[in-house]
Scaffold this motif. Structure first.
Motif, PDB file in Angstrom:
ATOM      1  N   ARG A  58     -13.973   2.344  16.594  1.00  0.00           N
ATOM      2  CA  ARG A  58     -15.019   3.362  16.744  1.00  0.00           C
ATOM      3  C   ARG A  58     -14.390   4.729  16.527  1.00  0.00           C
ATOM      4  O   ARG A  58     -13.518   5.144  17.280  1.00  0.00           O
ATOM      5  N   LEU A  59     -14.824   5.423  15.477  1.00  0.00           N
ATOM      6  CA  LEU A  59     -14.278   6.738  15.168  1.00  0.00           C
ATOM      7  C   LEU A  59     -14.855   7.787  16.102  1.00  0.00           C
ATOM      8  O   LEU A  59     -16.049   7.753  16.422  1.00  0.00           O
ATOM      9  N   VAL A  60     -14.010   8.703  16.547  1.00  0.00           N
ATOM     10  CA  VAL A  60     -14.428   9.779  17.435  1.00  0.00           C
ATOM     11  C   VAL A  60     -13.881  11.097  16.889  1.00  0.00           C
ATOM     12  O   VAL A  60     -13.078  11.120  15.951  1.00  0.00           O
ATOM     13  N   GLU A  61     -14.325  12.192  17.484  1.00  0.00           N
ATOM     14  CA  GLU A  61     -13.845  13.501  17.072  1.00  0.00           C
ATOM     15  C   GLU A  61     -12.440  13.766  17.628  1.00  0.00           C
ATOM     16  O   GLU A  61     -12.049  13.222  18.663  1.00  0.00           O
ATOM     17  N   ARG A  62     -11.703  14.610  16.928  1.00  0.00           N
ATOM     18  CA  ARG A  62     -10.377  14.999  17.404  1.00  0.00           C
ATOM     19  C   ARG A  62     -10.488  15.695  18.750  1.00  0.00           C
ATOM     20  O   ARG A  62     -11.350  16.548  18.953  1.00  0.00           O
ATOM     21  N   GLY A  63      -9.642  15.312  19.683  1.00  0.00           N
ATOM     22  CA  GLY A  63      -9.653  15.900  21.014  1.00  0.00           C
ATOM     23  C   GLY A  63     -10.577  15.208  21.985  1.00  0.00           C
ATOM     24  O   GLY A  63     -10.630  15.586  23.165  1.00  0.00           O
TER      25      GLY A  63
ATOM     26  N   CYS B  32       0.856  -1.183   0.000  1.00  0.00           N
ATOM     27  CA  CYS B  32       0.000   0.000   0.000  1.00  0.00           C
ATOM     28  C   CYS B  32       0.888   1.228   0.000  1.00  0.00           C
ATOM     29  O   CYS B  32       1.516   1.533   1.005  1.00  0.00           O
ATOM     30  N   LYS B  33       0.923   1.907  -1.111  1.00  0.00           N
ATOM     31  CA  LYS B  33       1.837   3.030  -1.212  1.00  0.00           C
ATOM     32  C   LYS B  33       1.220   4.108  -2.083  1.00  0.00           C
ATOM     33  O   LYS B  33       0.650   3.825  -3.125  1.00  0.00           O
ATOM     34  N   ASP B  34       1.333   5.351  -1.634  1.00  0.00           N
ATOM     35  CA  ASP B  34       0.773   6.463  -2.388  1.00  0.00           C
ATOM     36  C   ASP B  34       1.513   6.681  -3.696  1.00  0.00           C
ATOM     37  O   ASP B  34       2.738   6.665  -3.728  1.00  0.00           O
ATOM     38  N   GLY B  35       0.752   6.901  -4.776  1.00  0.00           N
ATOM     39  CA  GLY B  35       1.346   7.305  -6.035  1.00  0.00           C
ATOM     40  C   GLY B  35       1.563   8.806  -6.044  1.00  0.00           C
ATOM     41  O   GLY B  35       1.112   9.533  -5.165  1.00  0.00           O
ATOM     42  N   THR B  36       2.242   9.292  -7.060  1.00  0.00           N
ATOM     43  CA  THR B  36       2.537  10.720  -7.128  1.00  0.00           C
ATOM     44  C   THR B  36       1.273  11.550  -7.304  1.00  0.00           C
ATOM     45  O   THR B  36       1.241  12.724  -6.940  1.00  0.00           O
ATOM     46  N   SER B  37       0.217  10.929  -7.863  1.00  0.00           N
ATOM     47  CA  SER B  37      -1.019  11.667  -8.087  1.00  0.00           C
ATOM     48  C   SER B  37      -2.053  11.422  -6.999  1.00  0.00           C
ATOM     49  O   SER B  37      -3.180  11.883  -7.102  1.00  0.00           O
ATOM     50  N   GLY B  38      -1.667  10.684  -5.957  1.00  0.00           N
ATOM     51  CA  GLY B  38      -2.617  10.351  -4.907  1.00  0.00           C
ATOM     52  C   GLY B  38      -2.862  11.517  -3.976  1.00  0.00           C
ATOM     53  O   GLY B  38      -2.063  12.444  -3.871  1.00  0.00           O
ATOM     54  N   PRO B  39      -4.009  11.480  -3.257  1.00  0.00           N
ATOM     55  CA  PRO B  39      -4.300  12.534  -2.295  1.00  0.00           C
ATOM     56  C   PRO B  39      -3.434  12.404  -1.054  1.00  0.00           C
ATOM     57  O   PRO B  39      -2.789  11.382  -0.837  1.00  0.00           O
ATOM     58  N   ASP B  40      -3.406  13.465  -0.258  1.00  0.00           N
ATOM     59  CA  ASP B  40      -2.672  13.402   0.990  1.00  0.00           C
ATOM     60  C   ASP B  40      -3.302  12.345   1.896  1.00  0.00           C
ATOM     61  O   ASP B  40      -4.521  12.156   1.894  1.00  0.00           O
ATOM     62  N   PRO B  41      -2.481  11.645   2.682  1.00  0.00           N
ATOM     63  CA  PRO B  41      -3.036  10.623   3.574  1.00  0.00           C
ATOM     64  C   PRO B  41      -3.969  11.236   4.605  1.00  0.00           C
ATOM     65  O   PRO B  41      -3.745  12.340   5.096  1.00  0.00           O
ATOM     66  N   THR B  42      -5.026  10.513   4.914  1.00  0.00           N
ATOM     67  CA  THR B  42      -6.010  10.999   5.873  1.00  0.00           C
ATOM     68  C   THR B  42      -5.665  10.508   7.281  1.00  0.00           C
ATOM     69  O   THR B  42      -5.005   9.486   7.451  1.00  0.00           O
ATOM     70  N   THR B  43      -6.111  11.243   8.264  1.00  0.00           N
ATOM     71  CA  THR B  43      -5.936  10.875   9.661  1.00  0.00           C
ATOM     72  C   THR B  43      -7.303  10.736  10.311  1.00  0.00           C
ATOM     73  O   THR B  43      -8.167  11.593  10.137  1.00  0.00           O
ATOM     74  N   VAL B  44      -7.503   9.636  11.011  1.00  0.00           N
ATOM     75  CA  VAL B  44      -8.746   9.429  11.743  1.00  0.00           C
ATOM     76  C   VAL B  44      -8.415   9.331  13.227  1.00  0.00           C
ATOM     77  O   VAL B  44      -7.268   9.083  13.613  1.00  0.00           O
ATOM     78  N   TYR B  45      -9.420   9.530  14.042  1.00  0.00           N
ATOM     79  CA  TYR B  45      -9.275   9.414  15.498  1.00  0.00           C
ATOM     80  C   TYR B  45     -10.184   8.292  15.976  1.00  0.00           C
ATOM     81  O   TYR B  45     -11.378   8.287  15.681  1.00  0.00           O
ATOM     82  N   VAL B  46      -9.592   7.337  16.673  1.00  0.00           N
ATOM     83  CA  VAL B  46     -10.336   6.171  17.137  1.00  0.00           C
ATOM     84  C   VAL B  46     -10.332   6.129  18.658  1.00  0.00           C
ATOM     85  O   VAL B  46      -9.441   6.676  19.316  1.00  0.00           O
ATOM     86  N   ASP B  47     -11.350   5.482  19.203  1.00  0.00           N
ATOM     87  CA  ASP B  47     -11.473   5.323  20.647  1.00  0.00           C
ATOM     88  C   ASP B  47     -10.513   4.220  21.089  1.00  0.00           C
ATOM     89  O   ASP B  47     -10.662   3.063  20.688  1.00  0.00           O
ATOM     90  N   MET B  48      -9.520   4.582  21.895  1.00  0.00           N
ATOM     91  CA  MET B  48      -8.521   3.624  22.332  1.00  0.00           C
ATOM     92  C   MET B  48      -9.136   2.503  23.165  1.00  0.00           C
ATOM     93  O   MET B  48      -8.700   1.352  23.113  1.00  0.00           O
TER      94      MET B  48
END
Length: 253
Positions: free
Chosen positions: A28-33, A3-19
């Motif tokens: 389970r995705l949660v809001e930042r902070g 899994c590797k970004d190509g030169t034309s790929g979008p910037d990698p996304t960041t998600v926040y999960v409940d530890m």
């Protein structure tokens, strides 16, 4: 990784999960902070012709989007094995030629040994298509089972290193049913005794775990390989063989 970004790929996304949910292999995705939130950055766009699934490492069954599991890969460039003198052909077969226990049982997959999950992102690539993002959480063989939950050493180690400026490095592992925390001290030996309550309190407050043993050692004792990876099992072997020459050891059994 495939899994590797190509030169034309979008910037990698960041998600926040409940530890806390992650410890039960749930995503389970949660809001930042949010309390107990953990940021995870995607590992890259999945290349054309590559299939990835998330599977239960014990049952080998496929898992849904809300579950944490082992990352399996199917592609034309999957390896068929590796040269070894140890005669572990059965292990190779399980890693390089695995099949799901139900569902698509015909496809041959390679097991990566890493835990993660897949998420469809809102970002598009150069072709205007949304892409699946792969998030890697940690190595399966390094994860620790404590109190019926899965913990990753790096999370506990990060908390401990933040506890005191004299702690330069930390490594954790399990011994029987006890959590062992090894910390490197860059300071006077008189500080070693003061570190014990700091270490036990931060692990209890942030991870709800009771530390069984705290080992304070000199800088450089924790083994690290050429790739910068901590050799926790080698450290564990040294601890069990009483070869660490510690500054101080505290048992809380």
């Amino acid at each position: 990784m495939v899994c590797k970004d190509g030169t034309s790929g979008p910037d990698p996304t960041t998600v926040y999960v409940d530890m806390r949910a992650l410890r039960h292999d749930r995503v389970r995705l949660v809001e930042r902070g949010s309390p107990h939130s953990l940021p995870l950055m995607e590992s890259g766009k999945i290349l054309p012709g590559v299939r990835i699934i998330i599977a239960n490492p014990e049952t080998k069954g496929p898992l849904g989007d809300s579950h944490l599991g082992e990352i399996w890969v199917h592609s034309a460039h999957n390896a068929s094995g590796y040269f070894t003198i140890y005669g572990d052909e059965s292990l190779q077969s399980d890693h390089f030629n695995s099949r799901l226990s139900f569902g698509d049982t015909q496809t041959v997959w390679a097991r990566t040994g890493y835990l993660g999950f897949l998420r469809r992102t809102d970002l598009t690539d150069a072709n205007g298509e949304r892409h699946d993002a792969l998030y890697v959480v940690g190595a399966l063989d390094e994860a620790m089972e404590l109190r019926g939950m899965r913990y990753h050493p790096i999370d506990i180690e990060t908390s401990v290193i933040r506890a005191h400026k004299s702690i330069t490095e930390c490594a954790v592992f399990t011994w029987t049913n006890l959590l062992v925390v090894v910390v490197e001290l860059d300071g006077s030996e008189q500080e070693a005794l003061d570190l014990v309550p700091l270490v036990t309190n931060v692990v209890l407050e942030e991870h709800y775990l009771i530390v069984g043993v705290v080992v304070v050692v000199d800088v450089g004792v924790i083994p690290i390989n050429s790739r910068g990876e901590k050799q926790r099992m080698h450290l564990r072997d040294g601890f069990l063989a009483d070869q660490l020459d510690p500054i101080y050891v505290a048992y809380n059994m």
